[in-house]
Design a protein around this motif. Sequence first.
Motif, PDB file in Angstrom:
ATOM      1  N   ASP A  82       0.859  -1.179   0.000  1.00  0.00           N
ATOM      2  CA  ASP A  82       0.000   0.000   0.000  1.00  0.00           C
ATOM      3  C   ASP A  82       0.900   1.235   0.000  1.00  0.00           C
ATOM      4  N   PHE A  83       0.880   1.961  -1.120  1.00  0.00           N
ATOM      5  CA  PHE A  83       1.650   3.194  -1.242  1.00  0.00           C
ATOM      6  C   PHE A  83       0.668   4.361  -1.277  1.00  0.00           C
ATOM      7  N   ALA A  84       0.441   4.965  -0.120  1.00  0.00           N
ATOM      8  CA  ALA A  84      -0.480   6.108  -0.016  1.00  0.00           C
ATOM      9  C   ALA A  84      -1.843   5.792  -0.625  1.00  0.00           C
ATOM     10  N   GLY A  85      -2.339   4.576  -0.374  1.00  0.00           N
ATOM     11  CA  GLY A  85      -3.651   4.179  -0.867  1.00  0.00           C
ATOM     12  C   GLY A  85      -3.641   3.438  -2.183  1.00  0.00           C
ATOM     13  N   ARG A  86      -2.529   3.456  -2.923  1.00  0.00           N
ATOM     14  CA  ARG A  86      -2.422   2.678  -4.164  1.00  0.00           C
ATOM     15  C   ARG A  86      -1.933   1.284  -3.788  1.00  0.00           C
ATOM     16  N   ARG A  87      -2.779   0.281  -3.989  1.00  0.00           N
ATOM     17  CA  ARG A  87      -2.502  -1.060  -3.486  1.00  0.00           C
ATOM     18  C   ARG A  87      -2.301  -2.066  -4.621  1.00  0.00           C
ATOM     19  N   TYR A  88      -1.424  -2.998  -4.401  1.00  0.00           N
ATOM     20  CA  TYR A  88      -1.336  -4.173  -5.261  1.00  0.00           C
ATOM     21  C   TYR A  88      -0.795  -5.330  -4.441  1.00  0.00           C
ATOM     22  N   GLU A  89      -1.124  -6.542  -4.857  1.00  0.00           N
ATOM     23  CA  GLU A  89      -0.748  -7.714  -4.083  1.00  0.00           C
ATOM     24  C   GLU A  89      -0.315  -8.847  -4.999  1.00  0.00           C
ATOM     25  N   SER A  90       0.397  -9.797  -4.413  1.00  0.00           N
ATOM     26  CA  SER A  90       0.869 -10.954  -5.164  1.00  0.00           C
ATOM     27  C   SER A  90       1.137 -12.095  -4.199  1.00  0.00           C
ATOM     28  N   VAL A  91       1.285 -13.285  -4.756  1.00  0.00           N
ATOM     29  CA  VAL A  91       1.571 -14.490  -3.974  1.00  0.00           C
ATOM     30  C   VAL A  91       2.918 -15.054  -4.424  1.00  0.00           C
ATOM     31  N   MET A  92       3.766 -15.365  -3.451  1.00  0.00           N
ATOM     32  CA  MET A  92       5.104 -15.903  -3.720  1.00  0.00           C
ATOM     33  C   MET A  92       5.148 -17.395  -3.430  1.00  0.00           C
ATOM     34  N   GLN A  93       5.851 -18.136  -4.274  1.00  0.00           N
ATOM     35  CA  GLN A  93       6.101 -19.545  -3.989  1.00  0.00           C
ATOM     36  C   GLN A  93       7.339 -20.004  -4.746  1.00  0.00           C
ATOM     37  N   ALA A  94       7.838 -21.166  -4.374  1.00  0.00           N
ATOM     38  CA  ALA A  94       9.043 -21.702  -5.009  1.00  0.00           C
ATOM     39  C   ALA A  94       8.680 -22.435  -6.290  1.00  0.00           C
ATOM     40  N   ALA A  95       9.511 -22.268  -7.311  1.00  0.00           N
ATOM     41  CA  ALA A  95       9.367 -23.032  -8.551  1.00  0.00           C
ATOM     42  C   ALA A  95      10.133 -24.345  -8.412  1.00  0.00           C
ATOM     43  N   PRO A  96       9.755 -25.371  -9.170  1.00  0.00           N
ATOM     44  CA  PRO A  96      10.473 -26.655  -9.087  1.00  0.00           C
ATOM     45  C   PRO A  96      11.957 -26.538  -9.393  1.00  0.00           C
ATOM     46  N   ASP A  97      12.349 -25.536 -10.193  1.00  0.00           N
ATOM     47  CA  ASP A  97      13.762 -25.394 -10.553  1.00  0.00           C
ATOM     48  C   ASP A  97      14.540 -24.537  -9.560  1.00  0.00           C
ATOM     49  N   GLY A  98      13.910 -24.153  -8.450  1.00  0.00           N
ATOM     50  CA  GLY A  98      14.612 -23.407  -7.420  1.00  0.00           C
ATOM     51  C   GLY A  98      14.507 -21.898  -7.533  1.00  0.00           C
ATOM     52  N   ARG A  99      13.800 -21.394  -8.553  1.00  0.00           N
ATOM     53  CA  ARG A  99      13.602 -19.963  -8.659  1.00  0.00           C
ATOM     54  C   ARG A  99      12.362 -19.555  -7.848  1.00  0.00           C
ATOM     55  N   LEU A 100      12.202 -18.265  -7.671  1.00  0.00           N
ATOM     56  CA  LEU A 100      11.027 -17.735  -6.999  1.00  0.00           C
ATOM     57  C   LEU A 100       9.973 -17.374  -8.034  1.00  0.00           C
ATOM     58  N   ILE A 101       8.730 -17.794  -7.793  1.00  0.00           N
ATOM     59  CA  ILE A 101       7.611 -17.382  -8.640  1.00  0.00           C
ATOM     60  C   ILE A 101       6.788 -16.358  -7.884  1.00  0.00           C
ATOM     61  N   GLU A 102       6.517 -15.224  -8.549  1.00  0.00           N
ATOM     62  CA  GLU A 102       5.569 -14.253  -8.017  1.00  0.00           C
ATOM     63  C   GLU A 102       4.332 -14.287  -8.898  1.00  0.00           C
TER      64      GLU A 102
END
Length: 243
Positions: A82-102
């Motif tokens: 939340d940046f001064a009321g401007r909001r965005y969201e996401s979900v993080m998890q691990a990929a099978p190859d060891g990278r991060l997925i957002e």
Amino acid sequence: MTTLFQDLLAERFDLLPAPVRRFHTLEREMFTSGRAKISAQGRGFGAAMLAFVAGLPAPGENVETHVRFTPLSGKREFWRRDFAGRRYESVMQAAPDGRLIEHFGPFDLYFDLPASPAGLRWSLAEWRLLKIPLPRASTPTIECFESAEGERFAFDIDVAFPIVGHVMHYEGSLTETPEDAPVFVYDGVCILCDWSVRYVARMRSRRRSASSRYNLRKGAPWRERPISTRMCPRASSSSRTAG
């Protein structure tokens, strides 16, 4: 039990500065606040539209910033900014190859995570739409660096797209804060949950404004009455409603 980023980085996790390690050792919901400097690098219509559609923060100096980190089942994490009321969201998890997925709406962003004593860098390596890999030439450049400012968690993020060019750059710092206001928590995936929470919050704001006007006329003090909502069955077991 290890957390998402501990699993992704393995022994490299211990290289990180203490504030970065603390923010990525997410065993419970964490509320944070701070300030950010946001600049819109792109001046064209395309850059403005990309920022608007993605809900990216509006340009400004010393922008009030809140980020909420919620652990989900399966070593996933829900991040709401939340940046001064401007909001965005996401979900993080691990990929099978060891990278991060957002997971960002219909897009999946795959990040490499180089770690060092200076901090943790996120570099976008690939993106997908509805699980379908997109051409490498279309991949935006997203670089994020997490570091420490004393005991505070610092971030520096730069976003650019092919053809459009630079879209946004923002930097700032955060510190953990106690929960000091009624909040809604949901799993960040279910569209019905997202719509319900936004609807209830909007109605709450309208009722608060109406009651304030009424009591100002009456000269009586007004106190907010909490509103609660029931989570849908899809919500994570770690989610809750507080009001």
